[in-house]
Design a protein around this motif. Structure first.
Motif, PDB file in Angstrom:
ATOM      1  N   TRP A 288      -7.364 -55.374 -24.237  1.00 21.57           N
ATOM      2  CA  TRP A 288      -8.285 -54.293 -23.890  1.00 21.57           C
ATOM      3  C   TRP A 288      -8.199 -53.906 -22.406  1.00 21.57           C
ATOM      4  O   TRP A 288      -8.663 -52.857 -21.998  1.00 21.57           O
TER       5      TRP A 288
ATOM      6  N   HIS B 272      -6.237 -68.972 -19.388  1.00 23.00           N
ATOM      7  CA  HIS B 272      -7.235 -67.898 -19.331  1.00 23.00           C
ATOM      8  C   HIS B 272      -6.807 -66.849 -18.301  1.00 23.00           C
ATOM      9  O   HIS B 272      -5.695 -66.917 -17.775  1.00 23.00           O
ATOM     10  N   HIS B 273      -7.686 -65.866 -18.059  1.00 20.67           N
ATOM     11  CA  HIS B 273      -7.295 -64.722 -17.221  1.00 20.67           C
ATOM     12  C   HIS B 273      -6.843 -65.113 -15.804  1.00 20.67           C
ATOM     13  O   HIS B 273      -6.131 -64.357 -15.154  1.00 20.67           O
TER      14      HIS B 273
ATOM     15  N   PHE C  58     -15.213 -73.234 -29.944  1.00 20.36           N
ATOM     16  CA  PHE C  58     -14.455 -72.513 -28.923  1.00 20.36           C
ATOM     17  C   PHE C  58     -14.588 -73.314 -27.640  1.00 20.36           C
ATOM     18  O   PHE C  58     -15.688 -73.780 -27.312  1.00 20.36           O
TER      19      PHE C  58
ATOM     20  N   ASN D 297      -8.459 -60.682 -29.955  1.00 22.26           N
ATOM     21  CA  ASN D 297      -9.847 -60.283 -29.713  1.00 22.26           C
ATOM     22  C   ASN D 297      -9.954 -58.834 -29.236  1.00 22.26           C
ATOM     23  O   ASN D 297      -9.346 -58.456 -28.247  1.00 22.26           O
TER      24      ASN D 297
ATOM     25  N   CYS E   8     -17.499 -64.948 -32.301  1.00 20.33           N
ATOM     26  CA  CYS E   8     -17.605 -66.015 -31.311  1.00 20.33           C
ATOM     27  C   CYS E   8     -18.908 -65.846 -30.550  1.00 20.33           C
ATOM     28  O   CYS E   8     -19.381 -64.736 -30.336  1.00 20.33           O
TER      29      CYS E   8
ATOM     30  N   GLU F  31     -15.940 -68.295 -16.235  1.00 17.65           N
ATOM     31  CA  GLU F  31     -14.480 -68.156 -16.214  1.00 17.65           C
ATOM     32  C   GLU F  31     -14.004 -66.857 -15.562  1.00 17.65           C
ATOM     33  O   GLU F  31     -12.816 -66.671 -15.363  1.00 17.65           O
ATOM     34  N   TRP F  32     -14.934 -65.966 -15.240  1.00 16.33           N
ATOM     35  CA  TRP F  32     -14.536 -64.708 -14.582  1.00 16.33           C
ATOM     36  C   TRP F  32     -14.688 -64.785 -13.065  1.00 16.33           C
ATOM     37  O   TRP F  32     -14.588 -63.776 -12.378  1.00 16.33           O
TER      38      TRP F  32
ATOM     39  N   HIS G 278     -13.776 -73.153 -23.559  1.00 18.80           N
ATOM     40  CA  HIS G 278     -13.293 -72.492 -22.351  1.00 18.80           C
ATOM     41  C   HIS G 278     -13.196 -73.541 -21.256  1.00 18.80           C
ATOM     42  O   HIS G 278     -14.199 -73.988 -20.710  1.00 18.80           O
TER      43      HIS G 278
ATOM     44  N   TYR H 182      -6.117 -70.450 -27.708  1.00 15.77           N
ATOM     45  CA  TYR H 182      -6.486 -69.182 -27.070  1.00 15.77           C
ATOM     46  C   TYR H 182      -5.422 -68.936 -26.007  1.00 15.77           C
ATOM     47  O   TYR H 182      -5.041 -69.845 -25.274  1.00 15.77           O
TER      48      TYR H 182
ATOM     49  N   ASP I 183      -6.435 -62.595 -26.160  1.00 16.54           N
ATOM     50  CA  ASP I 183      -7.595 -61.934 -25.562  1.00 16.54           C
ATOM     51  C   ASP I 183      -7.157 -61.193 -24.304  1.00 16.54           C
ATOM     52  O   ASP I 183      -6.465 -61.757 -23.462  1.00 16.54           O
TER      53      ASP I 183
ATOM     54  N   TRP J 298     -19.037 -68.281 -21.072  1.00 18.18           N
ATOM     55  CA  TRP J 298     -18.011 -68.989 -21.838  1.00 18.18           C
ATOM     56  C   TRP J 298     -17.541 -70.226 -21.063  1.00 18.18           C
ATOM     57  O   TRP J 298     -17.546 -71.324 -21.570  1.00 18.18           O
TER      58      TRP J 298
ATOM     59  N   GLU K 293     -16.996 -60.398 -31.102  1.00 16.40           N
ATOM     60  CA  GLU K 293     -17.407 -61.165 -29.928  1.00 16.40           C
ATOM     61  C   GLU K 293     -18.898 -60.974 -29.664  1.00 16.40           C
ATOM     62  O   GLU K 293     -19.347 -59.867 -29.396  1.00 16.40           O
TER      63      GLU K 293
ATOM     64  N   TRP L 143      -4.979 -67.230 -30.627  1.00 10.02           N
ATOM     65  CA  TRP L 143      -6.141 -66.348 -30.412  1.00 10.02           C
ATOM     66  C   TRP L 143      -5.905 -65.637 -29.083  1.00 10.02           C
ATOM     67  O   TRP L 143      -6.034 -66.252 -28.021  1.00 10.02           O
TER      68      TRP L 143
HETATM   69  C1  GLC Z   1     -14.023 -61.958 -23.214  1.00  6.90           C
HETATM   70  C2  GLC Z   1     -13.791 -62.522 -21.853  1.00  6.90           C
HETATM   71  C3  GLC Z   1     -13.396 -63.916 -21.838  1.00  6.90           C
HETATM   72  C4  GLC Z   1     -13.736 -64.780 -22.981  1.00  6.90           C
HETATM   73  C5  GLC Z   1     -13.723 -64.044 -24.285  1.00  6.90           C
HETATM   74  C6  GLC Z   1     -14.209 -64.864 -25.423  1.00  6.90           C
HETATM   75  O1  GLC Z   1     -12.966 -61.267 -23.714  1.00  6.90           O
HETATM   76  O2  GLC Z   1     -12.853 -61.807 -21.090  1.00  6.90           O
HETATM   77  O3  GLC Z   1     -13.692 -64.502 -20.630  1.00  6.90           O
HETATM   78  O4  GLC Z   1     -12.745 -65.708 -23.032  1.00  6.90           O
HETATM   79  O5  GLC Z   1     -14.424 -62.897 -24.175  1.00  6.90           O
HETATM   80  O6  GLC Z   1     -14.372 -64.114 -26.549  1.00  6.90           O
END
Ligand code: GLC
Length: 397
Positions: free
Chosen positions: A168, A79-80, A18, A196, A234, A31-32, A20, A123, A165, A241, A216, A163
């Motif tokens: 949710w 990503h987000h 994986f 995910n 994962c 990553e957040w 990131h 992803y 994500d 990540w 996860e 993939w």
């Molecule tokens: C979560 C997080 C994210 C990451 C992911 C990996 O959902 O939001 O940052 O990419 O997990 O499984």
């Protein structure tokens, strides 16, 4: 390929890397970062001007995956934070071609994967902190999302899968999943589709078009998923990540190996993460851990790829079934030696299902023959100075 074939092909691979990677990698705070109340949003919006990614980043990644024994790489194409590593063809300018590196990084990634015999997976985030329509005009956001996915499915040749994500984040919304997965099936009929379910709903099955369930950061147990679906756990090397410079809370290689064994014992894949630095290169600690992990995988490759849980059981070992043999995987083999230096670990025994008829047995790592008596065999501790942490007995039936 129908669903069964897709799932089988995926399960055979067993192990993925994986990755990131994105603008957040420049900051080294995970990553957040952008979701933090103290995040400097303006400075973040200006990060593309600093995003200088090394020309050899994708090769470095593929090399790392090969060393770890991974058969596929799942890369965060977006990503987000909403930044795309691919050319969004004008959907917005918040993408790698408009950053300092000026290149389509997904194209480079896919090419490096092809050259290195690794299957590329994408992803893609569903939730988006940046795209205004995500908050104000959801149907418009879904158009944007679907167009992005269409680009990913049509511009990079055949891919292993997608993939997703972040669903949710808006559980009550109509995400028009038929449309999203339909787009993928139209252009990439063989692609595995995973969505995910997050930390709260591990192993939960979703839309019928999905090929797998996710676990996860949670070890799957046998029977937690149905046979028609793939499963994938994962896992992070430390606690993040995306690259987090201060995080030294790394797992041991032994723990990661046990994660892998437990995944295979539950019929699931293991997707082990790394968060490269802002220049795209895997950081040395991650590389070292993945390399050591990969040594075990290579030694025991037969029991990692192309195996499924064995209906027969064993005491003190995870029993797997391959094309040619059965594998009794001993999750943890202790070390023995002088009582002044080790804790005095004793020999243990693996006891196999009495219904099994074993013709021959040997250790995969050394080739040494194993004496099987009354369907059981001894597991001697490693001598002090020579630990391989876990062992696999190859059983011919
Ligand atoms: C979560 C997080 C994210 C990451 C992911 C990996 O959902 O939001 O940052 O990419 O997990 O499984």
């Amino acid at each position: 390929m129908d669903k069964r074939e897709r799932v089988e092909r995926f399960e055979k691979m067993g192990l993925g890397l994986f990755v990131h990677f994105g603008l957040f990698s420049l900051l080294g705070k995970g990553e957040w970062y952008l979701s933090r109340p103290d995040a400097d949003r303006e400075a973040y919006a200006a990060l593309p001007s600093r995003f200088r990614v090394r020309r050899d980043w994708a090769k470095n990644l593929v090399r790392t995956a090969q060393e770890a024994g991974a058969k596929y790489i799942t890369l965060t194409t977006r990503h987000h934070d909403g930044f795309s590593l691919f050319d969004t063809l004008g959907l917005n300018d918040f993408d790698a071609p408009h950053s300092a590196c000026g290149r389509d990084l997904v194209a480079e990634f896919v090419q490096a994967c092809r050259e290195g015999g690794i299957l590329p997976f994408f992803y893609h985030t569903l939730l988006d902190w940046r795209e205004p329509s995500y908050r104000t005009d959801f149907p418009a956001y879904l158009d944007y999302l679907n167009r992005s996915v269409e680009i990913l499915c049509t511009r990079y040749g055949k891919i292993g899968g997608l993939w997703f994500d972040g669903m949710w984040d808006k559980p009550g919304e109509n995400w028009q999943e038929d449309r999203l997965y339909g787009t993928i099936r139209k252009y990439q009929p063989d692609a595995v589709i995973i969505n995910n379910t997050g930390l709260d709903a591990r192993g939960k099955a979703g839309h019928p078009e999905l090929d797998g369930v996710t676990f996860e950061r949670g070890t799957p147990a046998l029977g937690q998923k149905t046979a028609d679906l793939a499963g994938e756990m994962c896992q992070v090397l430390n606690d993040h990540w995306g690259y987090a410079a201060a995080d030294c809370n790394y797992k041991s290689v032994g723990e990661l190996i046990r994660n892998l064994i437990d995944c295979r014992g539950a019929g699931c894949n293991f997707l082990l993460n790394t968060g490269p630095r802002g220049n795209g290169l895997v950081n040395p600690t991650d590389r070292c851990l993945l390399r050591e992990f990969g040594k075990w995988v290579r030694r025991n490759a037969e029991a990692v790829y192309g195996v499924r849980p064995c209906p027969a059981k064993a005491e003190n070992a995870v029993l797997l079934e391959g094309e040619k043999a059965l594998y009794a995987v001993v999750r943890e083999v202790p070390v023995s030696g002088d009582p002044n230096v080790v804790l005095g670990e004793k020999e243990s025994r693996v006891i196999l299902d009495p219904a099994l008829r074993i013709r021959r047995a040997r250790w995969l790592d050394s080739g040494e023959k194993i004496e099987v008596t009354d369907n059981s065999f001894a597991v001697r501790p490693f001598d002090y100075g020579t630990s391989l942490c876990a062992r696999v007995a190859r059983l011919e039936v």
